[in-house]
Design a protein around this motif. Structure first.
Motif, PDB file in Angstrom:
ATOM      1  N   THR A   7     -39.621  11.242 -13.196  1.00 56.75           N
ATOM      2  CA  THR A   7     -41.114  12.009 -13.230  1.00 56.75           C
ATOM      3  C   THR A   7     -40.589  12.522 -11.414  1.00 56.75           C
ATOM      4  OG1 THR A   7     -42.333  10.023 -14.076  1.00 56.75           O
ATOM      5  CG2 THR A   7     -43.317  11.055 -12.179  1.00 56.75           C
ATOM      6  N   CYS A   8     -41.640  13.848 -11.520  1.00 60.13           N
ATOM      7  CA  CYS A   8     -41.241  15.218 -10.572  1.00 60.13           C
ATOM      8  C   CYS A   8     -42.977  15.033 -10.503  1.00 60.13           C
ATOM      9  CB  CYS A   8     -40.908  16.168 -10.871  1.00 60.13           C
ATOM     10  SG  CYS A   8     -38.596  14.920 -10.806  1.00 60.13           S
ATOM     11  N   PHE A   9     -43.468  16.453  -9.568  1.00 54.24           N
ATOM     12  CA  PHE A   9     -44.542  16.844  -9.139  1.00 54.24           C
ATOM     13  C   PHE A   9     -44.327  18.629  -8.715  1.00 54.24           C
ATOM     14  CE2 PHE A   9     -44.006  12.734  -7.449  1.00 54.24           C
ATOM     15  CZ  PHE A   9     -45.826  12.383  -7.238  1.00 54.24           C
ATOM     16  N   ARG A  43     -36.137  16.958 -11.794  1.00 55.97           N
ATOM     17  CA  ARG A  43     -36.047  18.068 -10.769  1.00 55.97           C
ATOM     18  C   ARG A  43     -35.409  19.544 -10.672  1.00 55.97           C
ATOM     19  NH1 ARG A  43     -31.224  13.630  -8.294  1.00 55.97           N
ATOM     20  NH2 ARG A  43     -30.919  13.634 -10.480  1.00 55.97           N
ATOM     21  N   THR A  44     -35.265  19.256 -11.964  1.00 50.23           N
ATOM     22  CA  THR A  44     -34.543  20.780 -12.214  1.00 50.23           C
ATOM     23  C   THR A  44     -35.767  21.889 -12.008  1.00 50.23           C
ATOM     24  OG1 THR A  44     -34.816  20.119 -14.604  1.00 50.23           O
ATOM     25  CG2 THR A  44     -32.652  19.927 -13.356  1.00 50.23           C
ATOM     26  N   ILE A  45     -36.816  21.394 -12.339  1.00 45.20           N
ATOM     27  CA  ILE A  45     -38.322  21.824 -12.059  1.00 45.20           C
ATOM     28  C   ILE A  45     -39.643  21.734 -11.152  1.00 45.20           C
ATOM     29  CG2 ILE A  45     -37.795  23.061 -14.369  1.00 45.20           C
ATOM     30  CD1 ILE A  45     -40.049  20.793 -15.555  1.00 45.20           C
ATOM     31  N   GLY A  46     -38.838  20.687 -10.400  1.00 43.08           N
ATOM     32  CA  GLY A  46     -39.919  20.440  -9.540  1.00 43.08           C
ATOM     33  C   GLY A  46     -39.234  19.420  -8.568  1.00 43.08           C
ATOM     34  N   SER A  47     -40.252  18.375  -7.489  1.00 37.80           N
ATOM     35  CA  SER A  47     -39.839  17.241  -7.127  1.00 37.80           C
ATOM     36  C   SER A  47     -39.076  15.900  -7.569  1.00 37.80           C
ATOM     37  CB  SER A  47     -40.240  18.049  -5.304  1.00 37.80           C
ATOM     38  OG  SER A  47     -39.817  16.796  -4.571  1.00 37.80           O
TER      39      SER A  47
END
Length: 394
Positions: free
Chosen positions: A203-205, A382-386
């Motif tokens: 899960t990212c932002f 993490r490849t498209i967000g943080s």
């Protein structure tokens, strides 16, 4: 503003055209592009300076090594230093009421530019931003609107920007990662090993900023009140609202000249095709070349009061019991059976090693000697967000 400025640059490049034709750069006029807005926020202010670019180029060229500063009518000077493709003020400062500000830019090739003197606009605060389920243009979604009121009736001209942040989860996640074993021997033919992934990756932002020009004016109303001005409409099928979503809306109060400049750019960007008999021509701002008044300068020095508010919502808050939007890309699970030789199957041992070396696939499921793999955006957020939640997140 960047998107609208590109269209303005496009106009300069194609200004002599009167009929549609295959897009190509026959003529090119080099011009400086200055994006400068200072506000009543106490912060390090930012200015962007670049050059026009040809149609076949992807990005503008940053104007480097320029001397950039702002002065006020009390003799104060605010210097800006180049950093990360921008010019950032050396110290924090804020625009103050009833004080005149002027921008100066001296480029490395000796050209000088200056703006007209501008004053801070009336302070008018956002009273609220709201998220409402609506159907617009035949599409169900969320309409995010802004509201404000200036009892003095002196604001009148408004521009909006937003910064949206959303939490998302990848659909094919594994806690483990697959690695190529560098120590394969005939006695121990283990070609791959698994290891626990380093850091959260499910899960990212992600944060995106607005690119379009969003304007409103109240000159035709009986009072200086903004009612439900649409800032952002998001389709119900857009995956960015599938979990939790937040938007920060900024309202800038503009002068009439600043509003007119942005309105012209907005109309230009909405005109559909610039290659028409009616050419909009060059849009001038309040910045000119000191030594050559005929030189074309693109941009505007804006001194605006700003107000902001943030909104959060979950998908289930607005669409209870309804299916959530699908992920933004189709994720295919690829099976690699390394018990098959390269000659027997396209995605056997050699294929898996090759794609892992290129970092184009990652592990989803381990059923050795069968490995189910996906492309990185489908299995590692993490490849498209943080994976770090923003400080404001709640």
């Amino acid at each position: 503003m960047r998107k609208a400025l590109f269209l303005l640059i496009f106009t300069i490049v194609t200004i002599s055209c009167t009929e549609p034709y295959a897009l190509q750069t026959n003529t090119f006029e080099d011009a400086i592009v200055i994006e400068a807005t200072i506000t009543n926020e106490l912060k390090k202010q930012e200015i962007k300076i670049s050059r026009t670019f040809r149609l076949e180029e992807n990005e503008p060229q940053i104007e480097s090594n320029a001397a950039v500063y702002i002065t006020d009518d009390l003799g104060n000077q605010y210097n800006f230093n180049e950093a990360d493709g921008k010019y950032i003020s050396e110290f924090e400062f804020q625009a103050m009421p009833n004080r005149q500000y002027q921008l100066f830019v001296n480029t490395s090739n000796g050209k000088r530019y200056s703006s007209t003197r501008e004053v801070l606009t009336t302070v008018s605060n956002l009273t609220s931003i709201e998220a409402t389920v609506k159907n617009k243009f035949g599409v169900n979604g969320v309409d995010i609107t802004a509201n404000s009121f200036d009892p003095t009736g002196t604001s009148k001209y408004y521009r909006y920007e937003y910064e949206e942040t959303y939490r998302f989860t990848v659909p094919f996640w594994s806690p483990d990662t697959l690695l190529i074993n560098k120590y394969v021997t005939p006695e121990l033919p283990i070609y791959f090993i698994t290891s626990t992934r380093s850091g959260p990756s499910k899960t990212c932002f992600k944060t995106d900023k607005s690119s379009e020009i969003i304007l409103e004016n109240t000159t035709g109303y009986t009072e200086d009140r903004v009612n439900n001005n649409s800032v952002r409409f998001i389709s119900q099928e857009n995956f960015i609202i599938a979990d939790r979503y937040s938007i920060l809306v900024k309202q800038y109060v503009q002068s009439l000249s600043a509003y007119t400049f942005y309105k012209t750019l907005k109309d230009l960007s909405a005109s559909g095709s610039i290659l028409t008999p009616s050419q909009p021509g060059f849009v001038s701002g309040n910045i000119t070349a000191v030594d050559n008044k005929n030189e074309k300068v693109i941009g505007f020095f804006d001194v605006s009061s700003v107000s902001e508010k943030r909104l959060f919502f979950n998908f289930d808050d607005l669409f209870p019991g309804e299916d959530k939007p699908e992920y933004f890309i189709d994720c295919e699970v690829l099976e690699f059976d390394i018990s098959l030789s390269c000659d027997d199957h396209w995605n056997a041992l050699c294929g898996l090693k090759a794609r892992m070396s290129q970092q184009t696939i990652i592990l989803y499921e381990d059923f050795a000697p069968i490995y189910n793999m996906v492309i990185p955006p489908c299995g590692d957020c993490r490849t498209i967000g943080s994976n770090v939640a923003p400080a404001f997140w709640q």
